[in-house]
Design a protein around this motif. Structure first.
Motif, mmCIF file in Angstrom:
data_model
loop_
_atom_site.group_PDB
_atom_site.id
_atom_site.type_symbol
_atom_site.label_atom_id
_atom_site.label_comp_id
_atom_site.label_asym_id
_atom_site.label_seq_id
_atom_site.Cartn_x
_atom_site.Cartn_y
_atom_site.Cartn_z
ATOM 1 N N GLY A 1 -37.440 -0.288 51.855
ATOM 2 C CA GLY A 1 -37.536 1.158 51.713
ATOM 3 C C GLY A 1 -38.531 1.556 50.647
ATOM 4 O O GLY A 1 -39.267 2.534 50.814
ATOM 5 N N ARG A 2 -38.566 0.811 49.547
ATOM 6 C CA ARG A 2 -39.470 1.169 48.458
ATOM 7 C C ARG A 2 -40.934 1.022 48.842
ATOM 8 O O ARG A 2 -41.795 1.716 48.296
ATOM 9 C CB ARG A 2 -39.153 0.316 47.219
ATOM 10 C CG ARG A 2 -37.842 0.688 46.556
ATOM 11 C CD ARG A 2 -37.700 0.047 45.183
ATOM 12 N NE ARG A 2 -37.604 -1.397 45.241
ATOM 13 C CZ ARG A 2 -36.466 -2.081 45.364
ATOM 14 N NH1 ARG A 2 -35.299 -1.432 45.450
ATOM 15 N NH2 ARG A 2 -36.458 -3.404 45.385
ATOM 16 N N ARG A 3 -41.256 0.133 49.760
ATOM 17 C CA ARG A 3 -42.662 -0.017 50.156
ATOM 18 C C ARG A 3 -43.036 0.860 51.354
ATOM 19 O O ARG A 3 -44.189 0.854 51.788
ATOM 20 C CB ARG A 3 -43.007 -1.480 50.435
ATOM 21 C CG ARG A 3 -42.251 -2.150 51.538
ATOM 22 C CD ARG A 3 -42.747 -3.597 51.721
ATOM 23 N NE ARG A 3 -41.941 -4.342 52.676
ATOM 24 C CZ ARG A 3 -40.949 -5.181 52.365
ATOM 25 N NH1 ARG A 3 -40.647 -5.392 51.106
ATOM 26 N NH2 ARG A 3 -40.261 -5.816 53.302
ATOM 27 N N ARG A 4 -42.069 1.624 51.859
ATOM 28 C CA ARG A 4 -42.340 2.434 53.049
ATOM 29 C C ARG A 4 -43.409 3.490 52.791
ATOM 30 O O ARG A 4 -44.271 3.743 53.628
ATOM 31 C CB ARG A 4 -41.059 3.092 53.551
ATOM 32 C CG ARG A 4 -41.225 3.744 54.940
ATOM 33 C CD ARG A 4 -39.934 4.397 55.386
ATOM 34 N NE ARG A 4 -38.799 3.498 55.301
ATOM 35 C CZ ARG A 4 -38.479 2.591 56.214
ATOM 36 N NH1 ARG A 4 -39.235 2.479 57.300
ATOM 37 N NH2 ARG A 4 -37.417 1.839 56.064
ATOM 38 N N LEU A 5 -43.381 4.131 51.609
ATOM 39 C CA LEU A 5 -44.381 5.165 51.324
ATOM 40 C C LEU A 5 -45.782 4.578 51.333
ATOM 41 O O LEU A 5 -46.710 5.175 51.896
ATOM 42 C CB LEU A 5 -44.099 5.833 49.983
ATOM 43 C CG LEU A 5 -45.159 6.842 49.515
ATOM 44 C CD1 LEU A 5 -45.393 7.933 50.545
ATOM 45 C CD2 LEU A 5 -44.782 7.437 48.168
ATOM 46 N N LEU A 6 -45.972 3.426 50.745
ATOM 47 C CA LEU A 6 -47.294 2.802 50.758
ATOM 48 C C LEU A 6 -47.740 2.521 52.184
ATOM 49 O O LEU A 6 -48.879 2.819 52.569
ATOM 50 C CB LEU A 6 -47.285 1.510 49.935
ATOM 51 C CG LEU A 6 -48.553 0.656 50.006
ATOM 52 C CD1 LEU A 6 -49.783 1.451 49.588
ATOM 53 C CD2 LEU A 6 -48.402 -0.599 49.156
ATOM 54 N N LEU A 7 -46.859 1.960 52.996
ATOM 55 C CA LEU A 7 -47.235 1.633 54.373
ATOM 56 C C LEU A 7 -47.501 2.895 55.185
ATOM 57 O O LEU A 7 -48.435 2.929 56.001
ATOM 58 C CB LEU A 7 -46.141 0.788 55.018
ATOM 59 C CG LEU A 7 -45.913 -0.592 54.387
ATOM 60 C CD1 LEU A 7 -44.745 -1.299 55.059
ATOM 61 C CD2 LEU A 7 -47.172 -1.442 54.470
ATOM 62 N N ASP A 8 -46.710 3.951 54.969
ATOM 63 C CA ASP A 8 -46.972 5.212 55.665
ATOM 64 C C ASP A 8 -48.330 5.788 55.249
ATOM 65 O O ASP A 8 -49.064 6.342 56.072
ATOM 66 C CB ASP A 8 -45.876 6.232 55.342
ATOM 67 C CG ASP A 8 -44.568 5.956 56.069
ATOM 68 O OD1 ASP A 8 -44.515 4.997 56.867
ATOM 69 O OD2 ASP A 8 -43.590 6.687 55.816
ATOM 70 N N THR A 9 -48.658 5.649 53.966
ATOM 71 C CA THR A 9 -49.934 6.156 53.468
ATOM 72 C C THR A 9 -51.103 5.381 54.070
ATOM 73 O O THR A 9 -52.108 5.975 54.486
ATOM 74 C CB THR A 9 -49.969 6.087 51.938
ATOM 75 O OG1 THR A 9 -48.882 6.849 51.398
ATOM 76 C CG2 THR A 9 -51.281 6.624 51.393
ATOM 77 N N VAL A 10 -50.977 4.072 54.116
ATOM 78 C CA VAL A 10 -52.025 3.253 54.727
ATOM 79 C C VAL A 10 -52.234 3.661 56.184
ATOM 80 O O VAL A 10 -53.382 3.830 56.649
ATOM 81 C CB VAL A 10 -51.663 1.756 54.632
ATOM 82 C CG1 VAL A 10 -52.604 0.917 55.496
ATOM 83 C CG2 VAL A 10 -51.730 1.286 53.182
ATOM 84 N N GLU A 11 -51.146 3.842 56.907
ATOM 85 C CA GLU A 11 -51.256 4.210 58.320
ATOM 86 C C GLU A 11 -51.949 5.567 58.485
ATOM 87 O O GLU A 11 -52.841 5.729 59.331
ATOM 88 C CB GLU A 11 -49.864 4.255 58.949
ATOM 89 C CG GLU A 11 -49.881 4.632 60.428
ATOM 90 C CD GLU A 11 -48.497 4.664 61.048
ATOM 91 O OE1 GLU A 11 -48.409 4.804 62.286
ATOM 92 O OE2 GLU A 11 -47.501 4.573 60.304
ATOM 93 N N ALA A 12 -51.566 6.537 57.649
ATOM 94 C CA ALA A 12 -52.163 7.868 57.758
ATOM 95 C C ALA A 12 -53.644 7.850 57.383
ATOM 96 O O ALA A 12 -54.471 8.509 58.021
ATOM 97 C CB ALA A 12 -51.397 8.843 56.869
ATOM 98 N N VAL A 13 -53.985 7.108 56.336
ATOM 99 C CA VAL A 13 -55.382 7.011 55.924
ATOM 100 C C VAL A 13 -56.212 6.319 56.994
ATOM 101 O O VAL A 13 -57.335 6.750 57.321
ATOM 102 C CB VAL A 13 -55.486 6.296 54.569
ATOM 103 C CG1 VAL A 13 -56.930 5.905 54.265
ATOM 104 C CG2 VAL A 13 -54.938 7.180 53.462
#
Length: 409
Positions: free
Chosen positions: A197-209
């Motif tokens: 869960g803690r790394r989800r924001l980073l992965l979501d950001t990578v996907e959006a970028v």
């Protein structure tokens, strides 16, 4: 191994970096007060563009006016920024160096007084003087989704403006790094609860970028090997993040470490380490190489040709340099030419308190960036006089956080 550093580096997106030395991100504090690009910022990068590095990564560009890391950050929150950004990227155009924009959000370490109520993954203060007086507001899920969209918007505007790639800043205690940390992130929703869960924001950001810039534009991530705090983000979790990034469309992972409490990126956590001259985070980088095929960039403490070549021989793709290029802007060119390594100042005196020592390092180097931005040569000194001049330049707004390090690799 004398030709190793001259080799090109092919990224998964199809772009080729012309050699294995990069200028890592350093906070310039050279924007206008409204966050726009200035002639001084362009002049600084025109200087570095002739310094021999195959890749230039900017200092922290922020996604909004409520997300300043420090005074005079570049702000990219709308297409009004595009003309200035085009002039910035144009300062490097025609040079062999590629230019990537580093994009970040400070979270709970936003600058006083620009953001008196910072935000974070949870309502937990940063345990460092200057920040521990301000309790951050915990971001809602909707807030988090807006921040992801802002990263994507800034990345798209960077590419539209002529930048060759972007780097997502998820290190050094900034917002994405805070979400990775069990100390900063005590959420129980989908953006917390456990390491996944803690790394989800980073992965979501990578996907959006990635969606915003397309498949053929480089997307990098700057990641801590560890926070160097008991109970914080450690090497085991960092390796899991590296594994997750392997399948996320990332072209380059830059390895660093530390945060405001323990500025390991400044070297203050490694002074007694006999292996520090091989790179502050070289041991972790070797372990990361075993779990990912994504190209790796190692930043921190690498000063000699021999150490750089050894890192490449052990599987590191790109060598990151930051502070040496504040004093010797053509340091990469000298290394590539086979010249003796330039002599660097020993740095200002240390006081034994890591946050303060990190800030003194920042001030000594920041002063040199501002000299180059004015068309002057760097001073070959890093004493208290240099620090005092830098503090004077930062002024009242910066003095509120004068015991704090900034973002240097």
């Amino acid at each position: 191994m004398t030709d190793l550093l001259h080799q090109t580096v092919d990224l998964p997106c199809g772009v080729t970096i012309p050699n294995r030395i990069a200028k890592a991100g350093m906070s310039e504090q050279l924007a206008a007060r409204d966050g726009s690009v200035t002639p001084e910022l362009r002049r600084l990068y025109a200087t570095w563009a002739t310094g021999g590095a195959g890749l230039l990564v900017t200092g922290n560009v922020v996604t909004g006016r409520d997300a300043l890391v420090e005074p005079r950050n570049v702000i990219v929150d709308s297409d009004r920024a595009v003309p200035g950004l085009r002039e910035w990227s144009g300062a490097v155009r025609g040079a062999p160096s590629h230019l990537w924009m580093q994009i970040g959000h400070p979270g709970r370490v936003a600058t006083v007084p620009f953001n008196r109520r910072p935000v974070g993954p949870s309502a937990r203060r940063e345990a460092v003087p200057g920040f521990n007086l301000r309790k951050p507001r915990a971001l809602s899920v909707r807030d988090v989704e807006r921040i992801v969209a802002r990263f994507a918007q800034t990345a798209a505007l960077a590419v539209e403006s002529g930048f060759d790639g972007v780097q997502i800043h998820a290190a050094h205690g900034y917002l994405l790094s805070q979400f990775l940390s069990p100390l900063a992130n005590t959420r129980t929703d989908r953006y917390g609860g456990d390491a996944a869960g803690r790394r989800r924001l980073l992965l979501d950001t990578v996907e959006a970028v990635r969606d915003a810039v397309g498949s053929d534009t480089p997307v990098g991530v700057k990641l801590n090997s560890a926070d160097f705090q008991y109970g914080g983000f450690d090497e085991g979790e960092s390796l899991d993040v590296v594994r997750a990034l392997d399948g996320a469309g990332v072209d380059l992972v830059e390895i660093s470490g530390g945060n405001y409490a323990v500025p390991a990126m400044e070297g203050v956590a490694h002074r007694d380490d006999a292996n520090a001259s091989r790179g502050y985070f070289a041991g972790f980088a070797t372990r990361a190489r075993e779990v990912t095929a994504v190209p790796l960039m190692l930043t921190g403490g690498l000063r000699t040709r021999a150490a750089m070549e050894l890192a490449v021989a052990r599987g590191i793709d790109i060598i990151g340099m930051a502070r040496p290029m504040a004093f010797v802007p053509d340091y990469p060119a000298r290394i590539l030419a086979g010249e003796p390594e330039p002599m660097l100042p020993t740095g200002p005196p240390t006081l034994g308190y890591r946050p303060v020592d990190g800030y003194l390092q920042l001030a000594a180097h920041s002063h040199q960036l501002h000299r180059m931005a004015r068309g002057l040569t760097p001073q070959r000194t890093a004493g208290l006089g240099t620090v005092a001049r830098s503090l004077t330049r930062i002024g009242v707004a910066g003095a509120a956080q004068a015991v704090l390090p900034r973002d240097y690799g």
